[in-house]
Design a protein around this motif. Sequence first.
Motif, PDB file in Angstrom:
ATOM      1  N   CYS A 269      -4.384   5.520  -2.093  1.00  0.00           N
ATOM      2  CA  CYS A 269      -3.903   4.157  -2.357  1.00  0.00           C
ATOM      3  C   CYS A 269      -2.918   4.141  -3.513  1.00  0.00           C
TER       4      CYS A 269
ATOM      5  N   TYR B 251      10.054   2.134  -3.929  1.00  0.00           N
ATOM      6  CA  TYR B 251      10.943   1.828  -2.811  1.00  0.00           C
ATOM      7  C   TYR B 251      11.439   0.395  -2.848  1.00  0.00           C
TER       8      TYR B 251
ATOM      9  N   CYS C 232       0.379   5.622  -2.678  1.00  0.00           N
ATOM     10  CA  CYS C 232       1.154   4.656  -1.900  1.00  0.00           C
ATOM     11  C   CYS C 232       1.733   3.564  -2.789  1.00  0.00           C
TER      12      CYS C 232
ATOM     13  N   GLU D 197       0.316   0.098   3.109  1.00  0.00           N
ATOM     14  CA  GLU D 197       0.488   1.247   2.227  1.00  0.00           C
ATOM     15  C   GLU D 197      -0.471   1.208   1.044  1.00  0.00           C
ATOM     16  N   LEU D 198      -0.901   0.012   0.673  1.00  0.00           N
ATOM     17  CA  LEU D 198      -1.836  -0.109  -0.448  1.00  0.00           C
ATOM     18  C   LEU D 198      -3.258   0.256  -0.078  1.00  0.00           C
ATOM     19  N   ARG D 199      -3.562   0.308   1.198  1.00  0.00           N
ATOM     20  CA  ARG D 199      -4.933   0.540   1.640  1.00  0.00           C
ATOM     21  C   ARG D 199      -5.334   1.997   1.457  1.00  0.00           C
TER      22      ARG D 199
ATOM     23  N   MET E 140       3.705  -4.063   6.099  1.00  0.00           N
ATOM     24  CA  MET E 140       3.894  -2.639   5.815  1.00  0.00           C
ATOM     25  C   MET E 140       3.488  -2.315   4.379  1.00  0.00           C
ATOM     26  N   TYR E 141       3.903  -3.174   3.461  1.00  0.00           N
ATOM     27  CA  TYR E 141       3.556  -2.946   2.054  1.00  0.00           C
ATOM     28  C   TYR E 141       2.045  -2.967   1.846  1.00  0.00           C
TER      29      TYR E 141
ATOM     30  N   SER F  60      -8.761  -1.427  -2.807  1.00  0.00           N
ATOM     31  CA  SER F  60      -8.824   0.018  -2.992  1.00  0.00           C
ATOM     32  C   SER F  60     -10.209   0.541  -3.341  1.00  0.00           C
TER      33      SER F  60
ATOM     34  N   PHE G 259       4.731   4.974  -4.436  1.00  0.00           N
ATOM     35  CA  PHE G 259       5.848   5.077  -3.501  1.00  0.00           C
ATOM     36  C   PHE G 259       6.431   3.709  -3.177  1.00  0.00           C
ATOM     37  N   VAL G 260       5.538   2.769  -2.873  1.00  0.00           N
ATOM     38  CA  VAL G 260       6.021   1.467  -2.415  1.00  0.00           C
ATOM     39  C   VAL G 260       6.724   0.707  -3.524  1.00  0.00           C
TER      40      VAL G 260
END
Length: 733
Positions: free
Chosen positions: A14, A24, A17, A731-733, A727-728, A408, A20-21
């Motif tokens: 998590c 991004y 991600c 990605e946190l999951r 999508m965001y 998380s 990264f997110v």
Amino acid sequence: MIIQNRRISRLAGCCICIIFVISYFMTSCSSNANYRQDNPNNEIKYKYEIQPTGQNSIGMMSANDENLFILRSHYDSSNRMFYNYNYIEVLDKELMPVRTIECTPHFEDGHITNIAVSKNGGYWILETLSSSIENECVYLRYYAPDDTEQIEIETVETFGIGLIMIGADREGRVYLYNKYTTSRPASIDLYIIDTAGELVTKIENTFYLRLKMAELNDGRIILLDYNNQIYELVDDQPVSLYTFHDNSFNDIWAGADNSVFLASIDKNIYIFDVDTKKLTNFGIPADSGIIDLISFSNHKVYALSYGSLVELVNIDENSEDIDNRQVISIAVYSPEQFFNEWFVDFNMTNKDFKLEITDYQIYNTENDPYGGIMKLNLEIVTGNIPDIFIWGQLAHWSGFTSTIYSGSGLLADMYEFIDKDSELNRDSFIPSILNSLETTNGTVLELPIEFLVSAVACSSSDISLEKWTINEFYEELEKHPNAKNVFGSSAIPESLLYMFMINNMDEYVDWTTGTCNFETESFIKLIEFIATQTNDDPSKFELQRRQIIEGRQFLFGDLVSSVSSIQKFKGMFNDEVTFIGYPTSSGRGNSLMISKSISISEYSEHKEICWEIIKHFYTEEFQNANVILFPTNIHSMEDQLAHPEKYEESGASIRWHSYDGDVYQVEFYDATPEESAQVRELIWSLDRVYRVEPVILNIITEASMHCFYGNQTASETAKIIQNRISMYLAELR
């Protein structure tokens, strides 16, 4: 163990991600961000103990690598002033006498006011005339290591009055600034003078109001000005190194290795590593009275406290004095004063545990405003998970928020501790606060200490509703055709969108399940409405009260931070008000704005201890004495509602100005029982949280701007937002 390992692996995934997110989606983040890894071998650790040395009546001190130079002071009863004696005592690192230096003043009533010792063994002194303030710092003299005078400079003629000496470097050069004579108001000019008395360089109009200096062990010169700006001198020119935005420091001294000591205005001492930018609380009591500090290479640390020389005892890992207390780690973003005082008091008194604080605000830079949350996530990924998290409202704009960790498993359920506590229980808190924070699975992951209300009001004469859906909102707008800009002419689409989303984010996002729902009729209608709220000239700020009275503005949004805040709303409408809130599908659209809150890590080995450490913040006694805004303890809140005069100062005022010179002012008076009752009803009706989530806000704003400029429909905008935020969240999951 297998289950626990899986949970940690999921949490690490998590956080990776999140890193990264955020990288991004945040276009404002630097693509070349350098995330510092702290080297534990470079950490400076001190025992939290001040020991007297028997050296008293000291006016000031300075040092080189081997010796401490001190000036004794005495009280002159004739003019009620302290003066230094005209001799210097030189002591070694163990405070054994080395020699005494007699300094004959140029004038009969002259006194040594300052000394700056160079690592080359030489030293500078400043002499002041006690009889003439205008002739302040009359003579500057340099002495060689053998105590022979080399040069003498008459400072008034050369530099003007008000000269301040801040230190000398290892080459023997002295650094001075003039506190009166500058070419720009509030700026100061820095002079560097060599041992021959020649001006090496003059730096003009760079530093603000005051300047302090420290020389690192490697010879680098570090400067601190009144703007909390840290500079490094490179080739005798200042290079900005770091700015403290939420800490105020008034002094700097050289520390060990590449660190400096910083003294804050609240009298706490910090250690700042100039390379890693790490700021650590030194753990000395705020009432210690330290005004000067010397650190020797053998880790002997001496300080000047209330005119006496004291030793700050160093922890040596090989000594019997090593601190074996268990560590409770705390992640925080620019802690406020009462947190800092608590950190110090706890570490001074607790025999079993000590608090280690990491202020992640220091990792934010101008090029990397999200460096703090990135640093935290990197540490979580590597297993360095804090035991306690302290969240603050201002930190949310830097991404430092509990929201992104909701799904998380990182944060423990605070009900777990409340339900087992012998002093506090759920009934100790305002019920709407807990209800607003409950996740869909019934947990509370952060517990506020104090809060405000983000509210929207209208005239009670204009509306009979107490809450509204988006359709009811549209129906009411039709009754006010002259209100082209519902929130006033200064509310442009971008700002309105932010306010609607921040106050109603939970309407569209389920943080626990990681899902969202923006493709709804209410959201599409909201985008369509906001697109109509234009302003041809936003720079022409027009008084909202004028627009309200003239019927051109229908709603007024602002913060409710005290019982008397309601008078601001009533004054705007010249009428009783209804806190109608933002339009929602359910409940009232006013939101809980958390000022300070605390979470406990689910992975902490000391969860119960963590609760015992923090629970005093939620007691009636603490909140009555320390909370400035609204307290979360129900008994404290009821007392504030019943006796607002105890917590508020009547006679204060707030003033608004328009572009054309119009002024409107509200003067506050002692709140009435009716006003207290209305504020109570507002607070008890809260059911949603004011959430600042920068990534989601940026996604919504970027997509909506195309709609506002007519490039796509509201339905198309909602679909784009739905896809990107889905999508965001995934990605946190």
